[in-house]
Design a protein around this motif. Structure first.
Motif, short mmCIF file in Angstrom:
data_model
loop_
_atom_site.label_atom_id
_atom_site.label_comp_id
_atom_site.label_asym_id
_atom_site.label_seq_id
_atom_site.Cartn_x
_atom_site.Cartn_y
_atom_site.Cartn_z
N LEU A 77 0.75 -1.32 0.09
CA LEU A 77 0.01 -0.26 0.10
C LEU A 77 0.66 1.28 0.08
CD1 LEU A 77 -3.11 -0.96 2.18
CD2 LEU A 77 -2.79 -0.86 -0.05
N ARG A 78 2.02 1.07 0.25
CA ARG A 78 2.98 2.15 0.30
C ARG A 78 3.24 2.65 -0.82
NH1 ARG A 78 7.61 2.93 4.88
NH2 ARG A 78 6.19 4.03 6.63
N ASP A 79 3.21 1.75 -1.99
CA ASP A 79 3.59 1.95 -3.38
C ASP A 79 2.49 2.13 -4.20
OD1 ASP A 79 6.18 1.64 -2.63
OD2 ASP A 79 6.63 -0.25 -3.84
N ILE A 80 1.18 2.19 -3.88
CA ILE A 80 0.21 2.25 -4.70
C ILE A 80 -1.02 3.32 -4.38
CG2 ILE A 80 0.48 0.01 -5.58
CD1 ILE A 80 -2.16 -0.95 -4.09
N SER A 81 -1.82 3.99 -5.14
CA SER A 81 -2.55 4.91 -5.00
C SER A 81 -3.57 4.85 -6.10
CB SER A 81 -1.94 6.26 -4.92
OG SER A 81 -2.78 7.45 -4.56
N HIS A 82 -4.95 4.60 -5.51
CA HIS A 82 -5.94 4.38 -6.65
C HIS A 82 -7.13 4.73 -5.81
CE1 HIS A 82 -9.03 2.73 -9.03
NE2 HIS A 82 -8.10 2.91 -9.96
N PRO A 83 -8.06 5.65 -6.35
CA PRO A 83 -9.47 5.98 -5.58
C PRO A 83 -10.29 4.82 -5.28
CG PRO A 83 -9.45 6.28 -8.21
CD PRO A 83 -8.14 6.26 -7.77
N LEU A 136 -8.80 -3.66 -9.42
CA LEU A 136 -8.10 -4.74 -9.82
C LEU A 136 -7.19 -4.52 -11.22
CD1 LEU A 136 -10.49 -7.86 -9.10
CD2 LEU A 136 -8.54 -7.08 -7.88
N ALA A 137 -8.01 -4.12 -11.90
CA ALA A 137 -7.26 -3.60 -13.38
C ALA A 137 -6.01 -2.78 -13.22
CB ALA A 137 -7.92 -2.71 -14.27
N PHE A 138 -6.22 -1.83 -12.24
CA PHE A 138 -4.84 -1.06 -11.82
C PHE A 138 -3.93 -2.07 -11.11
CE2 PHE A 138 -2.52 1.24 -8.21
CZ PHE A 138 -2.04 2.13 -9.08
N MET A 139 -4.20 -2.81 -10.21
CA MET A 139 -3.38 -3.54 -9.54
C MET A 139 -2.65 -4.52 -10.20
SD MET A 139 -5.48 -4.37 -6.23
CE MET A 139 -4.43 -5.96 -5.75
N HIS A 140 -3.42 -5.09 -11.24
CA HIS A 140 -2.87 -6.27 -12.19
C HIS A 140 -1.85 -5.58 -13.35
CE1 HIS A 140 -6.53 -9.07 -11.30
NE2 HIS A 140 -5.79 -8.81 -10.21
N SER A 141 -2.16 -4.31 -13.53
CA SER A 141 -1.42 -3.59 -14.38
C SER A 141 0.26 -3.46 -13.59
CB SER A 141 -1.85 -2.29 -15.00
OG SER A 141 -1.86 -1.45 -13.90
N HIS A 142 -0.01 -3.29 -12.66
CA HIS A 142 1.41 -3.03 -11.72
C HIS A 142 1.63 -4.57 -10.98
CE1 HIS A 142 -0.17 1.00 -12.02
NE2 HIS A 142 1.04 1.48 -11.61
#
Length: 310
Positions: A77-83, A136-142
């Motif tokens: 969670l420190r590395d990602i940010s999404h609404p 999920l799309a955001f997470m999977h793209s990362h």
């Protein structure tokens, strides 16, 4: 000081802080939940006069130390940010406890379904599902897998939906390695994990997503097994027993000594899901594809006709 390794490459250092700093800044309000490693409380951030969710994790340095789930959650969670992903606002590390401060959300989907037994509107289901898929799309793209998609890990704050509880999440590399199969709560676990298939990817999150969408319609888990074998029976009873052409990598599925043969297109199940229409039912079947390589991706699902308003 805790030295946190992520993927054996990156180190995140958590310096020790005084526990009084937490007690002076955050005033506990009500308990939201309690687990094996600690409790989660609603609290007031005195500095900003806003509500937060305070997760207090036991840190027994003489035995197991800080649970790896908490450290993994911090690293991700420190590395990602999404609404549509819960925000980790701060971390305090004392000698006795680890405190994770999250943004506060009113409730979770599990409690929401329990407190609202009436049928949910198609617009609510469509809106909530789209936001979860966006996360999920955001997470999977990362290249991040959540690995525990279920209603209690989906938070609601007004019209906004957020994925939470990243204790089982992890980053994956290319080529995909073998990972533990001891992930995903049983009722939301795809067949490949139940069968101990330890090479997997984003498809495990998509299967869980499908189970969550179905639960929003049915107000109960769609596949409610009490053991690995029973879980597969519940899945096959509704979706049909897969044939080798459906899933050639797992021949065990077709062993007639273990499983009865269930035909596809369970009429009773389809009738129960009629409220989401043909487009919604079709999307669920794409999420419940037995072969994870053919399972729809989160990004593809967001473009599905189900989300195109009439």
């Amino acid at each position: 000081m805790i030295e946190l390794h992520r993927n054996d490459r990156k180190k995140v250092f958590l310096p020790l802080s005084n526990e009084s700093l937490v007690n002076n800044r955050y005033r506990k309000d009500t308990k939201l939940g309690e687990g094996t490693y600690g409790e989660v409380c609603k609290a007031v951030d005195i500095l900003s006069n806003t509500f937060v969710a305070l997760k207090k994790v036991k840190a027994d340095q003489e035995e197991e130390g800080v649970p790896s789930t908490a450290l993994r959650e911090i690293a991700i969670l420190r590395d990602i940010s999404h609404p549509n992903i819960v925000k980790l606002l701060d971390v305090y590390n004392s000698e006795k406890h680890l405190y994770l401060i999250f943004e506060y959300c009113n409730t979770d989907l599990h409690k929401f379904l329990k407190n609202n037994p009436q049928d949910l509107s198609i617009n609510f289901i469509r809106h909530a599902s789209y936001q979860m898929l966006d996360a999920l799309a955001f997470m999977h793209s990362h290249r991040i897998l959540h690995r525990d998609i279920k209603p209690s890990n989906v938070l609601l704050s007004g019209d906004v939906v957020k994925l939470a509880d990243f204790g089982l999440a992890r980053s994956i590399g290319i080529p995909i390695k073998r990972y533990t199969v001891e992930v995903v709560t049983m009722w939301y676990r795809p067949p490949e994990l139940i069968q101990k298939y330890n090479i997997y990817g984003s498809g495990i999150d998509i299967w869980g997503m499908g189970a969550v969408i179905a639960e929003m319609i049915l107000h109960e888990p769609i596949f409610r097994g009490d053991s690995d074998i029973d879980q597969l029976h519940k899945i096959f009873d509704i979706l049909g027993t897969p044939k080798p052409i459906d899933y050639p990598d797992l021949d065990y599925f077709t062993d007639k000594k273990v499983f009865d043969y269930f035909p596809k297109n369970n009429v009773e199940f389809r009738t129960k899901l009629k409220s989401i229409g043909e487009d919604g039912y079709s999307l669920l079947m794409k999420m419940f594809e037995y072969n994870p390589g053919k399972r729809i991706s989160a990004r593809e699902a967001m473009k599905d006709p189900f989300f195109i308003k009439n």
